[in-house]
Design a protein around this motif. Structure first.
Motif: not given
Length: 412
Positions: A114-118
């Motif tokens: 999972a991408p950071f912030g999303d």
């Protein structure tokens, strides 16, 4: 009495009977009546309802002491209800499906990337794994899927189970449940989002009770894995506070001039004991950057067991931070014990010198006020066990959510 009150009383009485059978079965109806204070006729009717829902079965009989017919014994049917628990770690989604007895029907561990912030990509992974677990459970005939529970790092607030903040993932206030359900329009059971450390704290507390330990009225739990979190257990229940922040020990500030923490403060416990700071202090920042945090933690474990001086020194310093947090918790909450979880439990032997060094002064002045510091006993699955326990408790509290067998649908 209005119909709403009547239904509530019946749910309460059904719960009394079901909990008694779950805790002490096989047992006779007369024994259930004596233990719950309900009249025998009510117990007979409530037991019939539970049998009709497949939650209870008659098994054998016991002598009535030569008077009357033998007593039919009742027992819980744990496989009638299953639940799915998911734990989100920094790099993976851990999945476990189990019945009321904790018998595991499905287990998986998948990277989420999972991408950071999303939060949306992580929600999609969670939905996919829920669907996969459902598919496995369909093969269990007459099993009812009662609940899905997602354990997330960060405070969870309100009846909407909103993640107030997931600092390790770069989220602000997020309705994770809504994001997951958007991918699962046909999910036919409740979905809860809970704080991972809170449910782990509850699971560890009850695991200690089940093995016969004498437990204090209040206990604090500190764990480190995804990040650094914790929970407060008071009177056998989690105390969450006004905003779901009670027990968030990872953000107790230990040094006003310490490193900046993503929570907005400085010098928080997480900045000394969290996975990235701890592996960096042990000289493993390059491993973490190249291979991920899990790989760096595994290498730290190997070096500790090999006696690597830099690794052991990093754990002593981390122990001092844990000791300072114990002092802060003790002054505010006065727990009878502090339970260490995650890799704090795994590495207690290396943390203890640092913890003892910080506690030595208080110990010399008032040793009787110091909480016992104990290791968690459930290992890395504490959070999943805790999430499954929340589902079990919900079923025992309201068995009417389980459909009668003749109206039952498969687990999915």
């Amino acid at each position: 009495m209005n119909p709403t009150d009547t239904a509530a009383v019946r749910r309460h009485n059904v719960a009394l009977v079901l909990r008694e059978i779950a805790a002490h079965g096989p047992c006779a109806r007369t024994e259930v009546a004596a233990a719950t204070g309900l009249v025998h006729a009510s117990v007979t009717a409530l037991a019939a309802d539970l049998i009709g829902r497949g939650l209870v079965a008659e098994v054998g009989s016991a002598s009535s002491g030569g008077r009357g017919r033998p007593r039919r014994l009742l027992r819980l049917v744990p496989g009638r209800v299953v639940a799915i628990a998911l734990q989100v770690t920094l790099e993976r989604v851990e999945v476990m499906a189990a019945d009321l007895a904790g018998t595991v029907a499905h287990r998986a561990s998948v990277p989420h990337r999972a991408p950071f912030g999303d939060p949306e990509p992580l929600a999609a992974v969670l939905a996919r794994e829920i669907a996969r677990a459902e598919a496995v459970l369909r093969a269990r005939r007459d099993a009812h899927l009662a609940r899905v529970v997602i354990a997330m790092a960060g405070p969870v607030t309100g009846s909407g189970h909103t993640v107030a903040a997931a600092i390790d993932f770069g989220w602000s206030r997020t309705d994770l449940r809504a994001l997951v359900l958007a991918h699962l329009p046909d999910l036919a059971c409740p979905l809860d989002v809970v704080n991972d450390a809170n449910v782990a704290a509850l699971a560890e507390y009850h695991a200690r009770a089940e093995q016969g330990d004498e437990l204090p009225c209040a206990a604090a739990y500190i764990k480190a894995d995804t990040g650094v979190g914790g929970g407060l257990v008071v009177g056998g229940r989690i105390h969450t506070g006004t905003h779901g922040m009670a027990g968030e020990v990872g953000h107790i500030p230990l040094a006003f001039d310490g490193p900046d923490c993503p929570c907005g403060a400085r010098g928080c416990l997480a900045m000394y004991v969290g996975p990235e700071p701890l592996t960096a202090a042990a000289g493993l920042a390059d491993v973490s950057a190249r291979d991920g945090v899990d790989a760096a933690l595994a290498e730290l474990d190997r070096r500790l067991r090999a006696g690597d001086p830099r690794a052991t020194d990093a754990l002593v310093l981390a122990g001092r931070s844990v000791g300072a947090a114990v002092l802060a918790i003790s002054g505010l909450v006065d727990p009878g014990e502090v339970i260490l979880g995650g890799y704090l439990a795994t590495w207690t032997v290396w943390l203890t010198p640092g913890i003892d060094a910080v506690l030595a002064g208080r110990r010399a002045v008032a040793p009787h006020l110091e909480p016992a510091i104990v290791r968690g006993i459930l290992g890395p699955d504490a959070t999943l066990h805790g999430a499954l326990r929340t589902s079990r408790e919900a079923t025992l509290d309201d068995a009417t959510t389980v459909p009668p067998l003749d109206k039952a649908t498969p687990a999915a």
